[in-house]
Design a protein around this motif. Structure first.
Motif, PDB file in Angstrom:
ATOM      1  N   THR A 137       0.847  -1.189   0.000  1.00 28.11           N
ATOM      2  CA  THR A 137       0.000   0.000   0.000  1.00 28.11           C
ATOM      3  C   THR A 137       0.886   1.243   0.000  1.00 28.11           C
ATOM      4  OG1 THR A 137      -0.167   0.402   2.401  1.00 28.11           O
ATOM      5  CG2 THR A 137      -1.600  -1.302   1.467  1.00 28.11           C
ATOM      6  N   SER A 138       0.253   2.410  -0.096  1.00 26.48           N
ATOM      7  CA  SER A 138       1.003   3.664  -0.069  1.00 26.48           C
ATOM      8  C   SER A 138       1.410   4.080   1.341  1.00 26.48           C
ATOM      9  CB  SER A 138       0.164   4.779  -0.706  1.00 26.48           C
ATOM     10  OG  SER A 138      -1.044   4.962   0.016  1.00 26.48           O
ATOM     11  N   ASN A 139       1.038   3.270   2.362  1.00 29.61           N
ATOM     12  CA  ASN A 139       1.336   3.624   3.748  1.00 29.61           C
ATOM     13  C   ASN A 139       2.779   3.341   4.152  1.00 29.61           C
ATOM     14  OD1 ASN A 139      -1.419   4.356   4.324  1.00 29.61           O
ATOM     15  ND2 ASN A 139      -1.883   2.171   4.363  1.00 29.61           N
ATOM     16  N   ALA A 140       3.455   2.508   3.364  1.00 26.25           N
ATOM     17  CA  ALA A 140       4.864   2.172   3.623  1.00 26.25           C
ATOM     18  C   ALA A 140       5.077   1.606   5.019  1.00 26.25           C
ATOM     19  CB  ALA A 140       5.759   3.387   3.399  1.00 26.25           C
ATOM     20  N   ASN A 141       4.167   0.769   5.477  1.00 26.83           N
ATOM     21  CA  ASN A 141       4.326   0.085   6.755  1.00 26.83           C
ATOM     22  C   ASN A 141       5.133  -1.194   6.565  1.00 26.83           C
ATOM     23  OD1 ASN A 141       2.873   1.841   8.549  1.00 26.83           O
ATOM     24  ND2 ASN A 141       0.982   1.157   7.569  1.00 26.83           N
ATOM     25  N   ASN A 142       6.386  -1.027   6.168  1.00 27.26           N
ATOM     26  CA  ASN A 142       7.241  -2.173   5.890  1.00 27.26           C
ATOM     27  C   ASN A 142       7.607  -2.921   7.171  1.00 27.26           C
ATOM     28  OD1 ASN A 142       7.255  -1.396   3.176  1.00 27.26           O
ATOM     29  ND2 ASN A 142       9.055  -0.097   3.467  1.00 27.26           N
ATOM     30  N   ALA A 143       8.165  -4.107   7.000  1.00 21.53           N
ATOM     31  CA  ALA A 143       8.611  -4.917   8.133  1.00 21.53           C
ATOM     32  C   ALA A 143      10.062  -5.314   7.915  1.00 21.53           C
ATOM     33  CB  ALA A 143       7.734  -6.156   8.277  1.00 21.53           C
ATOM     34  N   THR A 144      10.765  -5.569   9.015  1.00 21.82           N
ATOM     35  CA  THR A 144      12.162  -5.973   8.968  1.00 21.82           C
ATOM     36  C   THR A 144      12.324  -7.337   9.618  1.00 21.82           C
ATOM     37  OG1 THR A 144      12.917  -3.686   9.063  1.00 21.82           O
ATOM     38  CG2 THR A 144      14.510  -5.373   9.670  1.00 21.82           C
ATOM     39  N   LEU A 145      13.054  -8.225   8.969  1.00 21.90           N
ATOM     40  CA  LEU A 145      13.253  -9.581   9.475  1.00 21.90           C
ATOM     41  C   LEU A 145      14.279  -9.620  10.597  1.00 21.90           C
ATOM     42  CD1 LEU A 145      13.339 -11.657   6.169  1.00 21.90           C
ATOM     43  CD2 LEU A 145      11.490 -11.531   7.827  1.00 21.90           C
ATOM     44  N   TYR A 146      14.009 -10.471  11.563  1.00 20.22           N
ATOM     45  CA  TYR A 146      14.950 -10.763  12.628  1.00 20.22           C
ATOM     46  C   TYR A 146      15.000 -12.271  12.779  1.00 20.22           C
ATOM     47  CZ  TYR A 146      16.739 -11.468  17.335  1.00 20.22           C
ATOM     48  OH  TYR A 146      17.450 -11.915  18.421  1.00 20.22           O
TER      49      TYR A 146
END
Length: 204
Positions: free
Chosen positions: A27-36
């Motif tokens: 989406t345009s919200n850019a609520n990305n996630a980062t892997l750990y």
């Protein structure tokens, strides 16, 4: 194109799945996630690419870069492959504090509220993909759907729901091989017909 209720949509088609990698919100919200964690790899999901964990001694997480706090109606949905060897929590999505979450554990769908086991649903078939949707209405009453069919309500969830994790595959050192795909977080309570249509469209 996503409607205004869509807060984050993850297709999980990234080619790189290593610690620190980004999972992109479409989406345009850019609520990305980062892997750990160290056990991730790219895999074939139910809709193109997906993410897979291998058995290891660390917790495999995908933290949302920007927490999403929803109060009032919301819907969260995802695909995951069942594995009857789960000996501990496989958190499909939840809060970082582990207060409220949905998990697959010992081959069953389980709902936790206020940090305690609450409800257990259908036995799952090992190696099979399932679509789950969790819907909260304006009164915070939850309804759980599996493959477009309501499993019923485990009750209410208190206050707002904090999406600080996209998913947590394995916890407390118990990671198992599993594939996840197509996570969606929406700021509305989708109808039963909507959930069923999404399931049918995505599995086609």
């Amino acid at each position: 194109v996503w409607d205004t209720y869509s807060k984050a949509v993850f297709h999980l088609g990234e080619a790189t799945w290593t610690t620190g990698s980004t999972l992109h919100d479409s989406t345009s919200n850019a609520n990305n996630a980062t892997l750990y964690g160290t056990g991730f790899s790219a895999a074939t999901g139910i809709i193109g690419g997906g993410g897979q964990t291998g058995a290891n001694s660390s917790v495999d997480l995908a933290f949302l870069v920007r927490n999403i706090t929803l109060s009032g109606p919301w819907t969260a949905s995802f695909w995951t492959q069942a594995d009857s060897s789960y000996s501990n929590d496989h958190v499909a999505f939840g809060e970082l504090s582990y207060v409220n979450w949905i998990s697959l554990e010992n081959g069953k769908v389980r709902v936790y509220r206020a940090g305690a086991f609450d409800t257990s649903y259908n036995t799952l078939i090992n190696g099979t993909f399932y679509h789950f949707a969790i819907v909260a209405d304006a009164s915070n009453v939850l309804t759980v759907y599996q493959n477009g069919v309501s499993l019923g309500s485990p009750g209410t969830i208190g206050g707002s729901f904090l999406f600080s994790e996209l998913f947590n595959l394995g916890s407390s050192g118990y990671c198992v091989s599993n594939i996840a795909d197509e996570y969606r977080i929406e700021n509305t309570n989708r109808s039963a017909d909507w959930i069923t249509a999404e399931y049918n469209n995505q599995k086609a």
